[in-house]
Design a protein around this motif. Structure first.
Motif, mmCIF file in Angstrom:
data_model
loop_
_atom_site.group_PDB
_atom_site.id
_atom_site.type_symbol
_atom_site.label_atom_id
_atom_site.label_comp_id
_atom_site.label_asym_id
_atom_site.label_seq_id
_atom_site.Cartn_x
_atom_site.Cartn_y
_atom_site.Cartn_z
ATOM 1 N N LYS A 20 -2.460 22.054 -6.960
ATOM 2 C CA LYS A 20 -2.888 22.060 -5.537
ATOM 3 C C LYS A 20 -3.714 22.961 -5.191
ATOM 4 O O LYS A 20 -4.796 21.826 -4.269
ATOM 5 C CB LYS A 20 -1.504 22.063 -4.756
ATOM 6 C CG LYS A 20 -0.418 20.907 -4.878
ATOM 7 C CD LYS A 20 0.707 21.514 -3.744
ATOM 8 C CE LYS A 20 2.044 20.612 -4.510
ATOM 9 N NZ LYS A 20 2.700 20.488 -3.624
ATOM 10 N N GLU A 21 -4.468 23.305 -5.190
ATOM 11 C CA GLU A 21 -5.216 24.585 -4.936
ATOM 12 C C GLU A 21 -6.565 24.053 -5.540
ATOM 13 O O GLU A 21 -6.897 23.823 -4.677
ATOM 14 C CB GLU A 21 -4.894 26.227 -5.513
ATOM 15 C CG GLU A 21 -3.937 26.799 -3.681
ATOM 16 C CD GLU A 21 -3.942 28.125 -4.620
ATOM 17 O OE1 GLU A 21 -3.942 28.485 -5.476
ATOM 18 O OE2 GLU A 21 -2.746 28.671 -4.105
ATOM 19 N N LEU A 22 -6.252 23.850 -6.913
ATOM 20 C CA LEU A 22 -7.751 22.977 -7.291
ATOM 21 C C LEU A 22 -7.730 21.572 -6.571
ATOM 22 O O LEU A 22 -9.513 21.344 -6.534
ATOM 23 C CB LEU A 22 -7.624 22.787 -8.465
ATOM 24 C CG LEU A 22 -8.381 22.246 -9.268
ATOM 25 C CD1 LEU A 22 -9.817 22.917 -9.830
ATOM 26 C CD2 LEU A 22 -7.972 21.509 -11.167
ATOM 27 N N ALA A 25 -9.756 22.461 -3.548
ATOM 28 C CA ALA A 25 -11.029 23.209 -3.202
ATOM 29 C C ALA A 25 -11.922 21.970 -3.987
ATOM 30 O O ALA A 25 -13.081 22.110 -3.168
ATOM 31 C CB ALA A 25 -10.471 24.072 -4.156
ATOM 32 N N PHE A 26 -11.793 21.051 -4.735
ATOM 33 C CA PHE A 26 -12.845 19.972 -5.520
ATOM 34 C C PHE A 26 -12.805 19.246 -3.357
ATOM 35 O O PHE A 26 -14.508 18.251 -3.810
ATOM 36 C CB PHE A 26 -12.315 18.782 -6.303
ATOM 37 C CG PHE A 26 -12.180 18.484 -7.111
ATOM 38 C CD1 PHE A 26 -14.142 18.739 -7.708
ATOM 39 C CD2 PHE A 26 -12.965 17.004 -6.892
ATOM 40 C CE1 PHE A 26 -14.677 17.271 -7.749
ATOM 41 C CE2 PHE A 26 -13.618 16.372 -6.929
ATOM 42 C CZ PHE A 26 -14.856 16.235 -8.028
ATOM 43 N N CYS A 27 -11.537 18.663 -2.988
ATOM 44 C CA CYS A 27 -11.953 17.858 -2.266
ATOM 45 C C CYS A 27 -13.144 18.768 -0.706
ATOM 46 O O CYS A 27 -13.717 17.741 -0.467
ATOM 47 C CB CYS A 27 -10.544 17.196 -1.609
ATOM 48 S SG CYS A 27 -9.509 16.127 -2.681
ATOM 49 N N VAL A 38 -18.101 22.874 -6.206
ATOM 50 C CA VAL A 38 -17.535 21.217 -6.876
ATOM 51 C C VAL A 38 -17.879 21.375 -8.525
ATOM 52 O O VAL A 38 -16.315 21.814 -9.048
ATOM 53 C CB VAL A 38 -18.435 20.006 -6.944
ATOM 54 C CG1 VAL A 38 -18.379 19.149 -7.427
ATOM 55 C CG2 VAL A 38 -18.858 20.137 -5.448
ATOM 56 N N MET A 39 -18.591 22.738 -8.692
ATOM 57 C CA MET A 39 -18.563 22.641 -10.131
ATOM 58 C C MET A 39 -18.267 24.133 -10.534
ATOM 59 O O MET A 39 -17.415 23.345 -11.761
ATOM 60 C CB MET A 39 -20.550 23.694 -10.168
ATOM 61 C CG MET A 39 -21.450 22.353 -10.459
ATOM 62 S SD MET A 39 -20.857 20.047 -10.827
ATOM 63 C CE MET A 39 -20.883 20.540 -12.899
ATOM 64 N N ARG A 128 -8.507 30.740 -15.248
ATOM 65 C CA ARG A 128 -8.655 29.387 -14.286
ATOM 66 C C ARG A 128 -9.285 28.268 -14.075
ATOM 67 O O ARG A 128 -9.267 27.809 -15.700
ATOM 68 C CB ARG A 128 -10.212 29.993 -14.092
ATOM 69 C CG ARG A 128 -10.726 29.414 -12.338
ATOM 70 C CD ARG A 128 -11.886 29.941 -12.147
ATOM 71 N NE ARG A 128 -13.290 29.812 -12.785
ATOM 72 C CZ ARG A 128 -13.587 28.303 -13.139
ATOM 73 N NH1 ARG A 128 -13.555 27.907 -11.929
ATOM 74 N NH2 ARG A 128 -14.482 28.248 -14.143
ATOM 75 N N TRP A 129 -7.640 27.568 -13.612
ATOM 76 C CA TRP A 129 -7.711 26.072 -13.949
ATOM 77 C C TRP A 129 -9.148 25.051 -13.296
ATOM 78 O O TRP A 129 -9.401 25.167 -12.168
ATOM 79 C CB TRP A 129 -7.076 25.519 -12.193
ATOM 80 C CG TRP A 129 -4.887 26.073 -13.591
ATOM 81 C CD1 TRP A 129 -4.216 26.984 -12.954
ATOM 82 C CD2 TRP A 129 -4.280 24.781 -14.529
ATOM 83 N NE1 TRP A 129 -2.817 27.354 -13.921
ATOM 84 C CE2 TRP A 129 -2.758 26.254 -14.974
ATOM 85 C CE3 TRP A 129 -4.763 24.478 -15.519
ATOM 86 C CZ2 TRP A 129 -2.751 26.123 -15.822
ATOM 87 C CZ3 TRP A 129 -3.892 23.445 -16.363
ATOM 88 C CH2 TRP A 129 -2.771 24.519 -16.372
ATOM 89 N N VAL A 130 -9.174 24.163 -14.110
ATOM 90 C CA VAL A 130 -10.539 23.715 -14.226
ATOM 91 C C VAL A 130 -10.351 22.382 -14.875
ATOM 92 O O VAL A 130 -9.140 22.615 -15.165
ATOM 93 C CB VAL A 130 -11.888 24.665 -14.749
ATOM 94 C CG1 VAL A 130 -12.145 25.226 -13.811
ATOM 95 C CG2 VAL A 130 -11.530 24.416 -16.262
ATOM 96 N N TYR A 131 -10.547 20.882 -14.138
ATOM 97 C CA TYR A 131 -11.184 19.728 -14.943
ATOM 98 C C TYR A 131 -11.781 20.045 -15.918
ATOM 99 O O TYR A 131 -12.662 20.133 -16.095
ATOM 100 C CB TYR A 131 -11.660 18.930 -14.165
ATOM 101 C CG TYR A 131 -10.757 19.101 -12.239
ATOM 102 C CD1 TYR A 131 -10.029 17.962 -12.184
ATOM 103 C CD2 TYR A 131 -11.028 19.082 -11.573
ATOM 104 C CE1 TYR A 131 -9.213 18.351 -11.246
ATOM 105 C CE2 TYR A 131 -10.666 19.485 -9.648
ATOM 106 C CZ TYR A 131 -9.206 19.199 -9.505
ATOM 107 O OH TYR A 131 -9.516 18.503 -8.910
ATOM 108 N N VAL A 132 -11.231 19.051 -17.007
ATOM 109 C CA VAL A 132 -12.036 19.289 -18.218
ATOM 110 C C VAL A 132 -12.002 17.543 -18.923
ATOM 111 O O VAL A 132 -13.064 17.117 -19.418
ATOM 112 C CB VAL A 132 -11.397 20.217 -19.700
ATOM 113 C CG1 VAL A 132 -10.625 21.561 -19.210
ATOM 114 C CG2 VAL A 132 -9.891 18.982 -19.845
#
Length: 143
Positions: A20-22, A25-27, A38-39, A128-132
């Motif tokens: 949820k935090e990721l 943070a992105f939005c 964003v990056m 750290r959780w990130v989009y891959v």
């Protein structure tokens, strides 16, 4: 023929909160047009893949950074909100599926609204959780 049944898995409360935090943070970074923010949400790797709502495919952190900068340069106002999302643990990652709305305002003042269905894969990399991987497509407009 043998079959395998996998027990359903559920995210821990801590991992669900991290997802949820990721997302938030992105939005938030998109809506502030904060390119570095964003990056930070994305895997800094040449294998990062983003497929946008118009079917354009970007591969690699640098290409995606350039695409995000181009979006920010094209639209003085960018607002992104997640309308709904589900998070499912898969192996060492999390798959999420949801809908989101982009409200964009062009330099001439015209407004563009894009509602998309998206699916992504997230992993915890270096703590750290990130989009891959992120894949989106635009939902048809209802008239």
């Amino acid at each position: 023929m043998p079959s395998t049944t996998l027990a359903p898995t559920v995210l821990s409360e801590q991992d669900l909160q991290a997802q949820k935090e990721l997302d938030q943070a992105f939005c938030s970074a998109m809506s502030r047009k904060d390119l570095d923010g964003v990056m930070r949400c994305l895997w800094e790797d040449p294998n990062l893949i983003v497929v946008l709502w118009d079917a354009t495919v970007y591969r690699g952190w640098e290409a995606i950074r350039a695409a995000a900068q181009q979006l920010f340069d094209t639209f003085p106002i960018v607002r992104l909100s997640i309308d709904e999302v589900s998070h499912v643990p898969v192996g060492d990652g999390v798959v999420a599926v949801g809908t989101a709305t982009y409200d964009l305002q062009a330099k001439d003042g015209s407004a563009v609204r894009i509602v998309e269905r998206w699916t992504d894969l997230r992993r915890q990399i270096n703590g750290r959780w990130v989009y891959v991987l992120d894949h989106a497509h635009e939902l048809p407009k209802l008239h």
